[in-house]
Write an enzyme that holds these catalytic residues in place. Sequence first.
Site, PDB file in Angstrom:
ATOM      1  N   THR A 190       0.848  -1.206   0.000  1.00 43.29           N
ATOM      2  CA  THR A 190       0.000   0.000   0.000  1.00 43.29           C
ATOM      3  C   THR A 190       0.877   1.247   0.000  1.00 43.29           C
ATOM      4  OG1 THR A 190      -0.212  -0.100   2.392  1.00 43.29           O
ATOM      5  CG2 THR A 190      -1.969  -1.122   1.112  1.00 43.29           C
ATOM      6  N   GLU A 191       0.415   2.264  -0.744  1.00 43.35           N
ATOM      7  CA  GLU A 191       1.232   3.472  -0.920  1.00 43.35           C
ATOM      8  C   GLU A 191       0.724   4.652  -0.116  1.00 43.35           C
ATOM      9  OE1 GLU A 191       1.340   3.944  -5.155  1.00 43.35           O
ATOM     10  OE2 GLU A 191       2.450   2.061  -5.380  1.00 43.35           O
ATOM     11  N   SER A 215      -0.601  -6.509   8.307  1.00 42.52           N
ATOM     12  CA  SER A 215      -0.570  -5.146   8.854  1.00 42.52           C
ATOM     13  C   SER A 215      -1.038  -5.207  10.299  1.00 42.52           C
ATOM     14  CB  SER A 215      -1.540  -4.273   8.057  1.00 42.52           C
ATOM     15  OG  SER A 215      -2.859  -4.683   8.330  1.00 42.52           O
ATOM     16  N   ASP A 217      -4.355  -3.556  12.738  1.00 42.43           N
ATOM     17  CA  ASP A 217      -5.807  -3.652  12.536  1.00 42.43           C
ATOM     18  C   ASP A 217      -6.296  -2.714  11.430  1.00 42.43           C
ATOM     19  OD1 ASP A 217      -5.592  -5.300  14.666  1.00 42.43           O
ATOM     20  OD2 ASP A 217      -6.705  -4.048  16.083  1.00 42.43           O
ATOM     21  N   GLY A 218      -5.601  -1.570  11.267  1.00 38.86           N
ATOM     22  CA  GLY A 218      -6.087  -0.507  10.385  1.00 38.86           C
ATOM     23  C   GLY A 218      -6.316  -0.950   8.954  1.00 38.86           C
ATOM     24  N   GLY A 249       0.206  -3.609  17.657  1.00 45.55           N
ATOM     25  CA  GLY A 249      -0.648  -4.279  18.639  1.00 45.55           C
ATOM     26  C   GLY A 249      -1.149  -5.624  18.146  1.00 45.55           C
TER      27      GLY A 249
HETATM   28  N1  LIG Z   1       1.659   3.407   2.579  1.00 43.21           N
HETATM   29  C1  LIG Z   1       0.948   3.970   3.553  1.00 43.21           C
HETATM   30  N2  LIG Z   1       1.284   5.184   4.031  1.00 43.21           N
HETATM   31  C2  LIG Z   1       0.609   5.738   5.036  1.00 43.21           C
HETATM   32  N3  LIG Z   1      -0.469   5.183   5.645  1.00 43.21           N
HETATM   33  C3  LIG Z   1      -0.846   3.979   5.215  1.00 43.21           C
HETATM   34  C4  LIG Z   1      -0.150   3.305   4.156  1.00 43.21           C
HETATM   35  N4  LIG Z   1      -0.742   2.118   3.953  1.00 43.21           N
HETATM   36  C5  LIG Z   1      -1.759   2.047   4.835  1.00 43.21           C
HETATM   37  N5  LIG Z   1      -1.832   3.151   5.588  1.00 43.21           N
HETATM   38  C6  LIG Z   1      -2.740   3.476   6.709  1.00 43.21           C
HETATM   39  O1  LIG Z   1      -2.073   3.220   7.941  1.00 43.21           O
HETATM   40  C7  LIG Z   1      -3.060   2.927   8.940  1.00 43.21           C
HETATM   41  C8  LIG Z   1      -2.459   2.087  10.072  1.00 43.21           C
HETATM   42  O2  LIG Z   1      -2.084   0.853   9.571  1.00 43.21           O
HETATM   43  P1  LIG Z   1      -1.979  -0.501  10.400  1.00 43.21           P
HETATM   44  O3  LIG Z   1      -3.099  -0.691  11.309  1.00 43.21           O
HETATM   45  O4  LIG Z   1      -1.717  -1.534   9.402  1.00 43.21           O
HETATM   46  O5  LIG Z   1      -0.632  -0.299  11.239  1.00 43.21           O
HETATM   47  P2  LIG Z   1      -0.361   0.077  12.752  1.00 43.21           P
HETATM   48  O6  LIG Z   1      -1.239   1.219  13.154  1.00 43.21           O
HETATM   49  O7  LIG Z   1       1.103   0.239  12.874  1.00 43.21           O
HETATM   50  O8  LIG Z   1      -0.739  -1.238  13.513  1.00 43.21           O
HETATM   51  P3  LIG Z   1      -1.472  -1.466  14.897  1.00 43.21           P
HETATM   52  O9  LIG Z   1      -2.946  -1.275  14.606  1.00 43.21           O
HETATM   53  O10 LIG Z   1      -1.149  -2.868  15.292  1.00 43.21           O
HETATM   54  O11 LIG Z   1      -0.902  -0.461  15.842  1.00 43.21           O
HETATM   55  C9  LIG Z   1      -4.172   2.254   8.193  1.00 43.21           C
HETATM   56  O12 LIG Z   1      -5.413   2.706   8.639  1.00 43.21           O
HETATM   57  C10 LIG Z   1      -3.968   2.625   6.712  1.00 43.21           C
HETATM   58  O13 LIG Z   1      -5.016   3.456   6.254  1.00 43.21           O
END
Ligand SMILES: Nc1ncnc2c1ncn2[C@@H]1O[C@H](COP(=O)(O)OP(=O)(O)OP(=O)(O)O)[C@@H](O)[C@H]1O
Length: 261
Positions: A190-191, A215, A217-218, A249
């Site tokens: 994803t970008e 990833s 949860d997001g 998480g």
């Molecule tokens: N390439 C990207 N650059 C920036 N944001 C992104 C990208 N790809 C996805 N996202 C956004 O990043 C958000 C957070 O992603 P994700 O939940 O996978 O990771 P996290 O927050 O590190 O994990 P956790 O929920 O375990 O803390 C997602 O809601 C998604 O919309």
Amino acid sequence: SAPAPSLPFPFQSLGRDSELGTPLLSHSKGPTAGCLTESALTIQRISSSPGRTKVVFNLTDCIGCRAYRGPDSADVGAYFTAYFYPFKRRWMSAGVARQRVEQCFRVALVQDPLANLQEAEKWAHAIRDASVLQPGDASVGVAYTEVRRPCRVMILVNPHSGRGQALQLFTGHVQGMLTEASVPYTLVITEHQNHARELVRKADLSQWDALVIMSGDGLLFEVINGLMDREDWQEAIQTPLGILPGGSGNALAASVHHYSQ
Ligand SMILES: Nc1ncnc2c1ncn2[C@@H]1O[C@H](COP(=O)(O)OP(=O)(O)OP(=O)(O)O)[C@@H](O)[C@H]1O
């Protein structure tokens, strides 16, 4: 590919090739005998030295098997390797987890490398076919054998998830397993935010048997929202989804895993 032999399928050649001085069918532990039945691959080391000589691998734990020529073009032998993930006790822990076990065999029935490769392919084919036919075991949450073959998977990885290591985790742990299991997949990195949501909203879902999200949860929520945004959402939301922990998480991945046990 070569037709699968009927089971039970004993290892045929236990003697030594007099010219090459090598066992006709061998394993890293030496000359080997064994048998492939509907449910197991049994390997028997042929040896006069003491120690464990017989090992049984359940085909419910086998994700794939492949045949190939060795790297040395002067080597007339061919090889087949079967990949197992049996439950094993964790080091310094009371719990058990699936751990990778690879079993490699050399086939050198004749001097013709192609004939040896065909024999190795026959083995790989038989092991793969028998593994796919294993019934699922609800007590350990094994659904793998129920997955349609071939299973075409779209894998979505958020490279920024967690500490920015999701892609490294994918290439280090997951990619090899997909290759071992001959699962054809397309990797999408994803970008930006909402990239996955848009992609899934417009995707031709008939091309995919499953969507796998690596990833936190997001990204999974984005994919679910993308499926629900579609006009055909009632059908789209039936698409099998997989979640691999790549975030910080991973609460959802952990609870899905917990309830599948
Ligand atoms: N390439 C990207 N650059 C920036 N944001 C992104 C990208 N790809 C996805 N996202 C956004 O990043 C958000 C957070 O992603 P994700 O939940 O996978 O990771 P996290 O927050 O590190 O994990 P956790 O929920 O375990 O803390 C997602 O809601 C998604 O919309």
